[in-house]
Design an enzyme around this catalytic site. Structure first.
Site, mmCIF file in Angstrom:
data_model
loop_
_atom_site.group_PDB
_atom_site.id
_atom_site.type_symbol
_atom_site.label_atom_id
_atom_site.label_comp_id
_atom_site.label_asym_id
_atom_site.label_seq_id
_atom_site.Cartn_x
_atom_site.Cartn_y
_atom_site.Cartn_z
ATOM 1 N N ASP A 39 11.491 47.604 55.316
ATOM 2 C CA ASP A 39 10.371 46.684 55.466
ATOM 3 C C ASP A 39 9.971 46.449 56.921
ATOM 4 O O ASP A 39 8.812 46.149 57.204
ATOM 5 C CB ASP A 39 10.654 45.352 54.753
ATOM 6 C CG ASP A 39 11.904 44.649 55.246
ATOM 7 O OD1 ASP A 39 12.768 45.310 55.843
ATOM 8 O OD2 ASP A 39 12.016 43.433 55.004
ATOM 9 N N GLU A 61 20.109 57.561 55.747
ATOM 10 C CA GLU A 61 19.890 57.589 57.198
ATOM 11 C C GLU A 61 20.858 58.513 57.922
ATOM 12 O O GLU A 61 20.501 59.122 58.943
ATOM 13 C CB GLU A 61 19.981 56.169 57.779
ATOM 14 C CG GLU A 61 18.814 55.264 57.421
ATOM 15 C CD GLU A 61 18.992 54.535 56.107
ATOM 16 O OE1 GLU A 61 18.100 53.734 55.743
ATOM 17 O OE2 GLU A 61 20.024 54.771 55.422
ATOM 18 N N HIS A 125 19.172 41.582 56.927
ATOM 19 C CA HIS A 125 19.583 42.686 57.805
ATOM 20 C C HIS A 125 20.125 42.214 59.154
ATOM 21 O O HIS A 125 20.441 43.050 60.002
ATOM 22 C CB HIS A 125 18.446 43.697 58.042
ATOM 23 C CG HIS A 125 17.944 44.370 56.803
ATOM 24 N ND1 HIS A 125 18.645 44.403 55.621
ATOM 25 C CD2 HIS A 125 16.781 45.040 56.561
ATOM 26 C CE1 HIS A 125 17.949 45.059 54.703
ATOM 27 N NE2 HIS A 125 16.815 45.447 55.235
ATOM 28 N N GLU A 489 42.110 70.499 57.926
ATOM 29 C CA GLU A 489 43.071 69.396 57.915
ATOM 30 C C GLU A 489 44.431 69.867 57.384
ATOM 31 O O GLU A 489 45.485 69.430 57.854
ATOM 32 C CB GLU A 489 42.548 68.242 57.051
ATOM 33 C CG GLU A 489 41.113 67.823 57.336
ATOM 34 C CD GLU A 489 40.942 67.151 58.687
ATOM 35 O OE1 GLU A 489 41.896 67.133 59.497
ATOM 36 O OE2 GLU A 489 39.851 66.644 58.942
#
Length: 579
Positions: A39, A61, A125, A489
Site C-alpha cells: 500500500d 520480495e 508495518h 553441507e
C-alpha cells in the site's frame, strides 16, 4: 504554503517525483522493474508504464531481489520496488548479496507519508515504537548510498546522485519514497541533461608512476601471466582486459568468480585458477609465473579453494576499482580502468617474454572412476559434457553447491556470460537470478538462451519463480540436479544427518503447477547418461524458445573434486573457530 507556490512557479517543466525517478532509471538502461506491490508504493507503481518501463510482479520480495541481481549482471543495472518494513525486510538477504558481490541495484521503498511520521502515528508495518527510520538504518549497512526523499527542493539531486553512486560504485542504493512525495513536483527540465556516469579520472602523476613501475616489471618478467576475477566484470573493465590481451598475447587465467570474463577460445587462455582446486597444469603455470598481473581479484574462501593460492605478493600486481597494489606498495584512489588503458597505450610488445599456454580442456577421464559403460550420471561426466551442449552467447547461471564448482571444468564457447554467487553464497539465489538474467536478455532484444544449473535443495527455496519465468515467456533451460539434499553441507559436516536431507518432489510436475499451459514448458527426466546425451543432441531441445525443465539424477555423495577440497577447508576453519 506561499513558499511552495513560489517554488512551483519557478519550475520550467514540472514533473512528479515518481515520473522523474522512473524516467532516470529508463535513461540508464533499465527496462523492467522487479518487485511486489504494497500500500505504501502503489501510487508510485502507476508511473512505471508512463516512463516506458515494464512491471515484473515477483512471487516474493526475496526472489525479486535475487531477480534484480541477475538482471543487473546482464543489463548493467537494475531496479527493485518493495514496500516499507515487511517488504523491504524480506528483500534484505538478496540486497546484502548484491552488496557483497558488487552488483548495481536501485532499491526503491514506498514508505508512510511525511505527515504520518511527523505526527507519530502507530501505523501498520512499523515496529510500533514510532521509529520510521529503523529499516533505512539497517539498509545503510548494505547500500553504498541511502536517500530519503522528504525534502522537495533536494529530491531531484538525491535521485540523480543515488543512481550515479549505484553505477560508479557498482553496489546497491536505497531510495525511500514517502507516499505523499510521489506526486510532489520537481524540475523536469533536468531530464534533458543525461546523468554523468563517467568514472572520475585518476591522478595523472600517480597513474603515470604506477604504469611505469608495472611496465618495468612486465619487461623484466620471463613468464608473466594475467589473472582475471569478478571485479573486472562488476566494474565494467572487460574491454580493457581484452584489449590488453590483444596487445600483449599474455597467457590469461580466470578465478572461479571471473569465469566468462575472457573468451575461453582465446589462443592463450589457460583455464580456471583456484589454488588447490585447479587442474595441475593450470596451477603449475600460474604459480610458476614470475609476475602475475591480477585484475579485479576477490580472494574469498570459495573463490580460492579455501585460501589455497600459492602466489607471492612480491611478484603480484593487483589492479582494483579503488586502488592498485604493486608488490607491497599500495596506491589508493587509483582505479584499474585508467591504469589498464594507459598500459595498453604505452606497452611495447617486443620487450615482453610470452609463453604459450595450451588450453586446459575439460576431460572426464581426469576424475572418472567408473567403467566406460556405466550409465550413472556422475558430476565429472556431467560438467565435461556440458561443454559440448553450450552455445555461443549463452547465459549460464550456477547455484552455490555442486554447480558452482562443477562449472570450473566446463569449457565455454565465445560470448558466454556466467553468473554465480561464490562470495555471498545464498542457496536459492540462482533461480531468481536466472529469471532476471533471462528477462534482461529479452529486454535487450537478443535471443540468448539462459541455462540454469541448480541443486534440488537450493531449488526448493525459490521454486516459485518458475511462475514468473512462465508469465513473461522467458527462454530458460533449467537443470535441477537431484541428489537428495544439501551435498556441499554433507561434505562440510554431517554426511548422513537428517538436517542435510530434503523431501523428494515431483519436479517435472512443477511447471504445470505454476501455470504453464500447453506449449509453454517442456519437462524431462534424465536418470542415465544416454537419456541426458539424447537431450543434449536433440535439435528441438537445443533451440526451444520457452521454458525447458530437466531433472538430472546423480548419486547422493558424488561431488566435483573442487567442492570436496573447499568443504574440507571450510570444516577446518569451522573447527579452528570453535576452539
Amino acid at each position: 504554503m506561499g513558499s511552495i507556490d513560489y517554488r512551483f512557479e519557478r519550475l520550467e517543466q514540472p514533473v512528479d517525483v515518481a515520473e522523474y525517478l522512473f524516467r532516470r532509471l529508463y535513461e540508464v538502461g533499465i527496462r523492467s522493474i522487479h518487485g511486489l506491490p504494497g500500500d505504501y508504493n502503489l501510487l508510485s507503481l502507476d508511473y512505471i508504464p508512463k516512463a516506458g518501463l515494464k512491471w515484473v510482479g515477483n512471487v516474493n520480495e526475496l526472489n525479486a531481489a535475487y531477480a534484480a541481481d541477475g538482471y543487473a549482471r546482464v543489463k548493467g543495472i537494475s531496479a527493485l520496488v518493495t514496500t516499507f518494513g515487511v517488504g523491504e525486510l524480506s528483500a534484505l538477504n538478496g540486497i546484502a548479496g548484491a552488496y557483497a558481490e558488487q552488483v548495481p541495484l536501485v532499491h526503491i521503498v514506498g514508505c508512510p507519508s511525511t505527515t504520518s511520521e511527523k505526527n507519530g502515528l502507530l501505523l501498520h508495518h512499523t515496529l510500533g515504537n514510532g521509529d520510521y527510520n529503523v529499516f533505512k538504518n539497517m539498509y545503510a549497512q548494505i547500500s553504498c548510498y541511502v536517500a530519503k526523499l522528504d525534502r522537495p527542493n533536494e529530491i531531484a539531486d538525491e535521485i540523480d546522485h543515488a543512481i550515479r553512486e549505484c553505477w560508479l560504485r557498482s553496489r546497491p542504493v536505497y531510495i525511500m519514497v514517502p507516499s505523499d512525495m510521489v506526486t510532489e513536483q520537481v524540475e523536469g527540465a533536468r531530464l534533458k541533461t543525461p546523468l554523468d556516469l563517467s568514472e572520475p579520472a585518476n591522478d595523472s602523476a600517480k597513474e603515470d608512476y604506477v604504469v611505469d613501475v608495472v611496465l618495468k616489471q612486465l619487461y623484466a618478467a620471463k613468464s608473466p601471466v594475467m589473472l582475471v576475477d569478478a571485479c573486472a566484470i562488476r566494474h565494467r573493465c572487460l574491454d580493457e582486459v581484452n584489449d590488453m590481451l590483444e596487445k600483449t598475447n599474455l597467457p590469461v587465467f580466470v578465478a572461479p568468480m571471473g569465469k566468462g570474463a575472457v573468451s575461453e577460445q582465446y589462443h592463450n587462455y589457460g583455464g580456471v585458477y583456484a589454488g588447490n582446486g585447479s587442474h595441475a597444469d593450470v596451477a603449475r603455470v600460474v604459480e610458476g609465473a614470475d609476475l602475475v598481473l591480477s585484475v579485479g581479484a576477490l580472494k574469498s574462501d570459495l573463490n580460492t579453494s579455501g585460501f589455497s593460492y600459492r602466489l607471492s605478493q612480491l611478484n603480484t600486481i593487483d589492479l582494483h576499482s579503488t586502488h592498485c597494489t604493486v608488490g607491497f606498495s599500495e596506491y589508493h584512489g587509483l582505479a584499474m580502468r585508467g591504469v589498464l588503458r594507459k598500459l595498453i597505450e604505452r606497452i611495447d610488445q617486443t620487450q615482453l617474454s610470452i609463453i604459450t599456454t595450451p588450453q586446459v580442456k575439460s576431460d572426464p577421464s581426469m576424475y572418472e572412476r567408473q567403467g566406460p559403460d556405466s550409465e550413472v550420471i556422475t558430476q565429472s561426466w556431467l560438467w565435461s559434457r556440458v561443454s559440448g551442449y553450450l552455445r555461443e552467447n549463452d547465459i549460464v547461471v550456477t547455484e552455490t553447491g555442486t554447480p558452482n564448482f562443477g562449472i570450473w571444468d566446463t569449457v565455454f564457447p565465445s560470448g558466454v556470460t556466467a553468473l554465480n554467487q561464490n562470495l555471498w553464497g545464498s542457496i536459492g539465489w540462482s533461480v531468481g537470478a536466472c529469471q532476471g538474467a533471462a528477462l534482461a536478455a529479452k529486454d535487450d532484444n537478443v535471443n540468448r538462451r539462459t541455462v540454469l544449473f541448480v541443486g534440488d535443495g537450493s531449488f526448493q527455496l525459490t521454486a516459485q519463480e518458475l511462475s514468473t519465468m512462465i508469465q513473461h515467456q522467458l527462454r530458460v533451460t533449467l537443470f535441477v540436479i537431484c541428489n537428495e539434499g544439501y551435498t556441499i553441507e554433507r561434505f562440510i559436516h554431517g554426511p548422513d544427518e537428517v538436517y542435510n536431507d530434503i523431501d523428494d518432489w515431483h519436479y517435472k510436475d512443477l511447471p504445470a503447477a505454476f501455470g504453464a499451459r500447453d506449449g509453454q514448458a517442456s519437462t524431462f527426466v534424465a536418470r542415465k547418461k544416454s537419456e541426458l546425451e539424447a537431450l543434449f543432441n536433440d535439435k528441438e531441445f537445443q533451440e526451444a524458445e520457452g521454458l525447458q525443465f530437466v531433472e538430472v539424477h546423480v548419486p547422493k555423495m558424488d561431488a566435483p573434486e573442487a567442492l570436496k577440497l573447499v568443504a574440507e577447508a571450510a570444516a577446518r576453519n569451522n573447527a579452528r573457530a570453535a576452539k
